[in-house]
Design a protein around this motif. Structure first.
Motif, mmCIF file in Angstrom:
data_model
loop_
_atom_site.group_PDB
_atom_site.id
_atom_site.type_symbol
_atom_site.label_atom_id
_atom_site.label_comp_id
_atom_site.label_asym_id
_atom_site.label_seq_id
_atom_site.Cartn_x
_atom_site.Cartn_y
_atom_site.Cartn_z
ATOM 1 N N ALA A 266 0.829 -1.207 0.000
ATOM 2 C CA ALA A 266 0.000 0.000 0.000
ATOM 3 C C ALA A 266 0.864 1.258 0.000
ATOM 4 N N GLN A 267 1.974 1.222 0.713
ATOM 5 C CA GLN A 267 2.866 2.376 0.711
ATOM 6 C C GLN A 267 3.508 2.580 -0.663
ATOM 7 N N GLN A 268 3.880 1.485 -1.333
ATOM 8 C CA GLN A 268 4.414 1.600 -2.693
ATOM 9 C C GLN A 268 3.353 2.149 -3.648
ATOM 10 N N ALA A 269 2.117 1.651 -3.486
ATOM 11 C CA ALA A 269 1.043 2.119 -4.366
ATOM 12 C C ALA A 269 0.747 3.591 -4.150
ATOM 13 N N SER A 270 0.905 4.078 -2.921
ATOM 14 C CA SER A 270 0.635 5.492 -2.659
ATOM 15 C C SER A 270 1.606 6.405 -3.394
ATOM 16 N N LEU A 271 2.766 5.868 -3.821
ATOM 17 C CA LEU A 271 3.746 6.635 -4.590
ATOM 18 C C LEU A 271 3.644 6.357 -6.085
ATOM 19 N N GLY A 272 2.620 5.601 -6.471
ATOM 20 C CA GLY A 272 2.407 5.330 -7.884
ATOM 21 C C GLY A 272 3.222 4.188 -8.435
ATOM 22 N N GLN A 273 3.859 3.417 -7.615
ATOM 23 C CA GLN A 273 4.681 2.294 -8.074
ATOM 24 C C GLN A 273 3.793 1.057 -8.159
ATOM 25 N N LEU A 274 3.141 0.922 -9.342
ATOM 26 C CA LEU A 274 2.170 -0.147 -9.548
ATOM 27 C C LEU A 274 2.556 -1.075 -10.685
ATOM 28 N N ASP A 275 3.804 -0.992 -11.156
ATOM 29 C CA ASP A 275 4.193 -1.772 -12.331
ATOM 30 C C ASP A 275 4.255 -3.266 -12.035
ATOM 31 N N GLY A 276 4.909 -3.614 -10.972
ATOM 32 C CA GLY A 276 5.103 -5.029 -10.677
ATOM 33 C C GLY A 276 4.016 -5.569 -9.770
ATOM 34 N N PRO A 277 3.801 -6.864 -9.826
ATOM 35 C CA PRO A 277 2.795 -7.461 -8.939
ATOM 36 C C PRO A 277 3.237 -7.366 -7.478
ATOM 37 N N ILE A 278 2.266 -7.346 -6.650
ATOM 38 C CA ILE A 278 2.551 -7.290 -5.217
ATOM 39 C C ILE A 278 3.068 -8.656 -4.776
ATOM 40 N N GLN A 279 4.242 -8.649 -4.157
ATOM 41 C CA GLN A 279 4.868 -9.898 -3.741
ATOM 42 C C GLN A 279 4.385 -10.273 -2.337
ATOM 43 N N ILE A 280 3.278 -10.982 -2.328
ATOM 44 C CA ILE A 280 2.712 -11.448 -1.060
ATOM 45 C C ILE A 280 2.439 -12.935 -1.190
#
Length: 316
Positions: A266-280
């Motif tokens: 969520a913190q990465q997404a708040s900065l617009g970094q949505l290119d890669g899949p979320i590694q969960i």
């Protein structure tokens, strides 16, 4: 015009937490078990004391009933025979008879060679606690014999010195050991209906007081059994608490890992970094955590597509 994005490592200061989720889960799981174990231990300690008192009173009453019905404190030979037979019984440690009037006092224990020391310790205990019933002593017989050695004069016979030294050597093996006696004080009266025994807490009967009887019993075997029972309960509670802590840690570990990963995403997404899949890692389980990870990944894809359409060219 092509817009490129570069993934920048995100460093977000975390707020200090006094207790993390893992710690709270462990405390919630373990503390009730530990409190239950403590409560059970306190209950067993109180129950052990009550059982020891009940057994000692029952044993003392049985011995006192036999002595009260037939003991003639004016017959020294009979008194010695009956008292020696009584202290030969299991668990009876000492008997102290104080007749009314000018008749001498009788005291005998299961260790006749040190009656003088135990009698003095009993007197000191009853003077300090007239209604006391729990006498705990350290074995100081060796020290008493050493003190007797120190008082010998130079003219004392060698046989006396050898006797005292032999006693010190023998008693040093048990020096300092704790011995506990359950003390019961009774009184025997001569009434119109015959002899009557007054137990602790009872009113004195109408009649003439014959003698006071103090009985000391040792319940080492019963006390050992009850102590083992107490330690087994405490051990079972400790093992249960450790097992529960281990299971809680395993259960919470996965939950906390997913929550922390979602927080970072969520913190990465708040900065617009949505290119890669979320590694969960959801663990591949069809449970609530798996559903949450799937929903977060769908949200990332939707946001990425929406932002891509807003860029020049309208394509991702």
């Amino acid at each position: 015009m092509t817009v490129t994005t570069t993934r920048v490592p995100l460093i977000v200061p975390r707020s200090e937490r006094r207790l993390g989720l893992r710690t709270k889960a462990l405390l919630i799981t373990v503390l009730p078990i530990l409190l239950l174990g403590l409560l059970v231990a306190l209950t067993l300690v109180a129950q052990r004391r009550a059982e020891l008192n009940a057994v000692s009173r029952s044993l003392s009453a049985s011995v006192a009933s036999v002595l009260a019905s037939s003991l003639d404190v004016t017959d020294l030979t009979q008194v010695n025979m009956q008292l020696r037979a009584a202290v030969a019984s299991p668990s009876v440690a000492f008997l102290d008879i104080q007749p009314a009037g000018d008749v001498p006092r009788y005291f005998i224990s299961d260790a006749p060679q040190t009656d003088w020391l135990l009698r003095a310790q009993l007197d000191a205990f009853l003077n300090a606690q007239p209604a006391g019933s729990h006498l705990a002593l350290s074995d100081t017989r060796a020290d008493a014999y050493r003190a007797a050695q120190a008082t010998l004069s130079a003219a004392a016979p060698d046989s006396v010195r050898e006797h005292l030294q032999a006693a010190v050597t023998t008693l040093d093996a048990t020096r300092g050991q704790r011995q506990t006696y359950e003390v019961t004080q009774l009184a025997v009266y001569d009434t119109q209906a015959g002899r009557a025994l007054r137990l602790p807490g009872q009113a004195a009967p109408q009649g003439t007081l014959l003698f006071h009887l103090t009985i000391g019993v040792t319940l080492g075997d019963l006390n050992a059994v009850l102590s083992r029972q107490l330690w087994l309960v405490l051990l079972a509670c400790a093992v249960t608490a450790l097992t529960a802590a281990g299971l809680a840690y395993r259960a919470v570990r996965r939950l906390v890992g997913v929550i922390l990963a979602i927080t970072d995403a969520a913190q990465q997404a708040s900065l617009g970094q949505l290119d890669g899949p979320i590694q969960i890692r959801s663990g591949g389980r069809p449970d609530e955590l798996g559903d949450l990870v799937t929903a977060i990944e769908r949200l990332r894809v939707s946001l990425h597509l929406a932002l891509s359409r807003l860029r020049p060219g309208g394509r991702p």
